[in-house]
Design an enzyme around this catalytic site. Structure first.
Site, mmCIF file in Angstrom:
data_model
loop_
_atom_site.group_PDB
_atom_site.id
_atom_site.type_symbol
_atom_site.label_atom_id
_atom_site.label_comp_id
_atom_site.label_asym_id
_atom_site.label_seq_id
_atom_site.Cartn_x
_atom_site.Cartn_y
_atom_site.Cartn_z
ATOM 1 N N HIS A 1 0.838 -1.195 0.000
ATOM 2 C CA HIS A 1 0.000 0.000 0.000
ATOM 3 C C HIS A 1 0.871 1.242 0.000
ATOM 4 O O HIS A 1 1.823 1.334 0.754
ATOM 5 C CB HIS A 1 -0.908 0.019 1.234
ATOM 6 C CG HIS A 1 -1.926 1.109 1.184
ATOM 7 N ND1 HIS A 1 -3.153 0.940 0.563
ATOM 8 C CD2 HIS A 1 -1.906 2.376 1.633
ATOM 9 C CE1 HIS A 1 -3.833 2.074 0.646
ATOM 10 N NE2 HIS A 1 -3.096 2.961 1.293
ATOM 11 N N ASP B 1 -14.393 3.823 7.014
ATOM 12 C CA ASP B 1 -13.292 4.565 6.384
ATOM 13 C C ASP B 1 -13.774 5.263 5.111
ATOM 14 O O ASP B 1 -13.456 6.418 4.869
ATOM 15 C CB ASP B 1 -12.111 3.642 6.066
ATOM 16 C CG ASP B 1 -11.044 4.402 5.284
ATOM 17 O OD1 ASP B 1 -10.554 5.412 5.808
ATOM 18 O OD2 ASP B 1 -10.756 4.028 4.140
ATOM 19 N N ARG C 1 -13.259 13.796 5.200
ATOM 20 C CA ARG C 1 -11.944 14.402 5.464
ATOM 21 C C ARG C 1 -11.437 15.145 4.244
ATOM 22 O O ARG C 1 -10.821 16.207 4.348
ATOM 23 C CB ARG C 1 -10.949 13.312 5.886
ATOM 24 C CG ARG C 1 -11.227 12.781 7.291
ATOM 25 C CD ARG C 1 -10.418 11.531 7.570
ATOM 26 N NE ARG C 1 -9.006 11.743 7.372
ATOM 27 C CZ ARG C 1 -8.164 10.802 6.919
ATOM 28 N NH1 ARG C 1 -8.598 9.606 6.619
ATOM 29 N NH2 ARG C 1 -6.899 11.083 6.778
ATOM 30 N N SER D 1 -7.064 4.794 8.683
ATOM 31 C CA SER D 1 -7.696 4.652 7.380
ATOM 32 C C SER D 1 -6.975 3.586 6.544
ATOM 33 O O SER D 1 -7.595 2.644 6.029
ATOM 34 C CB SER D 1 -7.658 6.014 6.671
ATOM 35 O OG SER D 1 -7.914 5.895 5.302
ATOM 36 N N LYS E 1 -8.333 -0.739 6.029
ATOM 37 C CA LYS E 1 -8.560 -1.383 4.721
ATOM 38 C C LYS E 1 -7.654 -2.594 4.561
ATOM 39 O O LYS E 1 -8.070 -3.637 4.058
ATOM 40 C CB LYS E 1 -8.279 -0.387 3.587
ATOM 41 C CG LYS E 1 -9.355 0.670 3.479
ATOM 42 C CD LYS E 1 -9.080 1.615 2.340
ATOM 43 C CE LYS E 1 -7.955 2.576 2.662
ATOM 44 N NZ LYS E 1 -8.244 3.986 2.505
HETATM 45 N N1 URA Z 1 -4.612 6.897 1.982
HETATM 46 C C1 URA Z 1 -5.638 6.352 2.675
HETATM 47 O O1 URA Z 1 -6.121 5.280 2.360
HETATM 48 N N2 URA Z 1 -6.146 7.045 3.700
HETATM 49 C C2 URA Z 1 -5.658 8.222 4.105
HETATM 50 O O2 URA Z 1 -6.163 8.759 5.070
HETATM 51 C C3 URA Z 1 -4.584 8.792 3.387
HETATM 52 C C4 URA Z 1 -4.057 8.093 2.319
#
Ligand code: URA
Length: 446
Positions: A82, A161, A168, A183, A187
């Site tokens: 990620h 999220d 956000r 966040s 995931k």
């Molecule tokens: N990527 C994400 O998935 N969440 C965030 O808050 C910032 C970058």
């Protein structure tokens, strides 16, 4: 308990309890707590911060707000990577086929572009027919049969999220360390991979501007993953200038294809090989990072990584011909060069400004749900540290109209700086943060 009490407690800088965090996240996910209260709470978190314990609890509450995939019964071992978001960051398109070619299963849930950063799904949709709206059943079947999946985050996965992120994005509350950590990790934990490599971006084109800040975020995410029994590694990578050459959806797919064929820009290839190497190590497929790098080069050299990419595209309905012949990918009407106006050394190519230029050209979204133009973008021909003569090409802009080209050319021109004296090149990576399970739990210089 009510939402106002929780907001006020955080506003006044106190630590929230597990019950308060669960109450807030569950209520928000159900729709009982409205967006305006969730926005106020997010701003209180941004200003007051959270303890590590609160951040773990927030991540857990967000994971439990929806479906969780348990891949342990499906495949031996699944890995994931990620990135926290960058400009020209098409790494996933190269890394995942490399490690899949080396026998690892990769089940990845990717996102769309946000603000000045691009998104993997938008890039892949430059390939006609490619779709990423897989059901959980399809995700698991493809992971078993092809060993490589690139899907969108389903509405059922970490829905808290999904909802909180869109708030956000429009309330100035993205760059909060605990909110980003929760966040990203909610995931990752919900989608079931057992080993995760995080690419934490730092610099002008990243949410984290300093190495120190990025390191704190990386350490926090590594600890969250380890608490959930995942094997974790985080790399801090430089995002002051765009990664590689192409910024824009089809341009990035083309560069990823070139790289998988061994022909892409060296810096981008090296970046991808490094991340693939760490994935191979963390999943016990390589004895060392060096061995991982050698395996990654081999998968590119033998064409097996490219073959995996083709299989992925076909499995998700994409047009194979566009991958075999990237000149079939969408192309913009106006493709023109921007030249340097003075001689010297490139001292800055502001990644954020280049990303915003691509958004303005139509390659990204100004608001959620906007359509995007896959063909437009910017090619960055010179990196920081390169010598350049006045009149030499600096950027190539791919635009819909001459007027769009003019605006983009002015913007990228303002985004770069040339100095007379030699300028050092930028590093690709700043540091590697290994989890306890990966090795010494230490930070190694890159
Ligand atoms: N990527 C994400 O998935 N969440 C965030 O808050 C910032 C970058």
């Amino acid at each position: 308990m009510n939402a106002v009490d929780v907001i006020e407690k955080k506003r006044d800088g106190h630590e929230l309890t597990e019950a308060e965090i669960r109450f807030f996240i569950e209520g928000f996910t159900r729709g009982d707590i409205p967006d305006y209260q969730a926005s106020a709470w997010a701003m209180a978190v941004l200003l007051r911060g959270m303890t590590e314990r609160e951040t773990f609890l927030l991540t857990q509450a967000m994971v439990e707000s929806g479906e969780q995939i348990d891949l342990s019964d499906v495949v031996d071992y699944a890995v994931d990577k990620h990135s926290t978001g960058g400009v020209g960051d098409k790494t996933t398109l190269v890394v995942e086929p490399i490690v899949a070619a080396q026998g690892l299963r990769v089940g990845k849930m990717s996102g769309r572009g946000l603000s000045f950063t691009g998104g993997t799904l938008d890039k892949m949709e430059s390939i006609a027919g490619f779709h990423s709206d897989l059901t959980t059943g399809e995700f698991i079947r493809q992971l078993r049969e092809v060993g490589l999946v690139l899907s969108g985050q389903t509405a059922e996965m970490a829905p808290a999220d999904g909802k909180l992120y869109s708030l956000r994005d429009v309330t100035g509350t993205v760059p909060s360390l605990p909110l980003i950590a929760a966040s990203v990790m909610s995931k990752k934990l919900a989608s079931g991979a057992q080993a995760i490599v995080l690419d934490v971006k730092v610099g002008l084109g990243a949410f984290m501007q300093s190495v120190k800040e990025a390191e704190r975020l990386a350490r926090l995410m590594v600890r969250i993953g380890e608490q959930a029994d995942r094997r974790m590694v985080a790399l801090l990578s430089d995002m002051n200038q765009p990664l590689g050459r192409g910024v824009g959806n089809a341009l990035e797919v083309r560069e990823a294809i070139d790289t998988l064929r061994g022909e892409g820009p060296e810096d981008f290839k090296e970046h991808s090989v490094e991340i693939a190497a760490h994935l191979l190590v963390v999943a016990d497929r390589a004895e060392s990072v060096e061995d991982g790098r050698a395996q990654a080069h081999e998968a590119i050299g033998r064409g097996t990584a490219f073959e995996k990419f083709l299989l992925l595209v076909e499995a998700q309905g994409g047009d194979r011909a566009m991958v075999e012949n990237p000149s079939l990918l969408p192309r913009a009407n106006v493709v023109q060069t921007v030249h340097a106006t003075r001689s010297g050394y490139v001292a800055q190519v502001d990644a954020r400004e280049v990303g915003l230029t691509v958004v303005e050209l139509g390659g990204g979204r100004l608001k959620k749900g906007d359509p995007i133009d896959h063909a437009v973008g910017v090619e960055v021909l010179r990196n920081v540290g390169d010598p350049i003569e006045a009149g030499e090409p600096l950027f190539i802009v791919h635009a819909r109209t001459p007027a769009d080209f003019d605006a983009a050319a002015a913007r990228v021109h303002a985004a770069h700086r040339i100095e007379e004296e030699p300028v050092p090149t930028l590093p690709l990576f700043h540091a590697t943060i290994l989890g306890e399970s990966s090795e010494a739990g230490s930070m190694a210089d890159a």
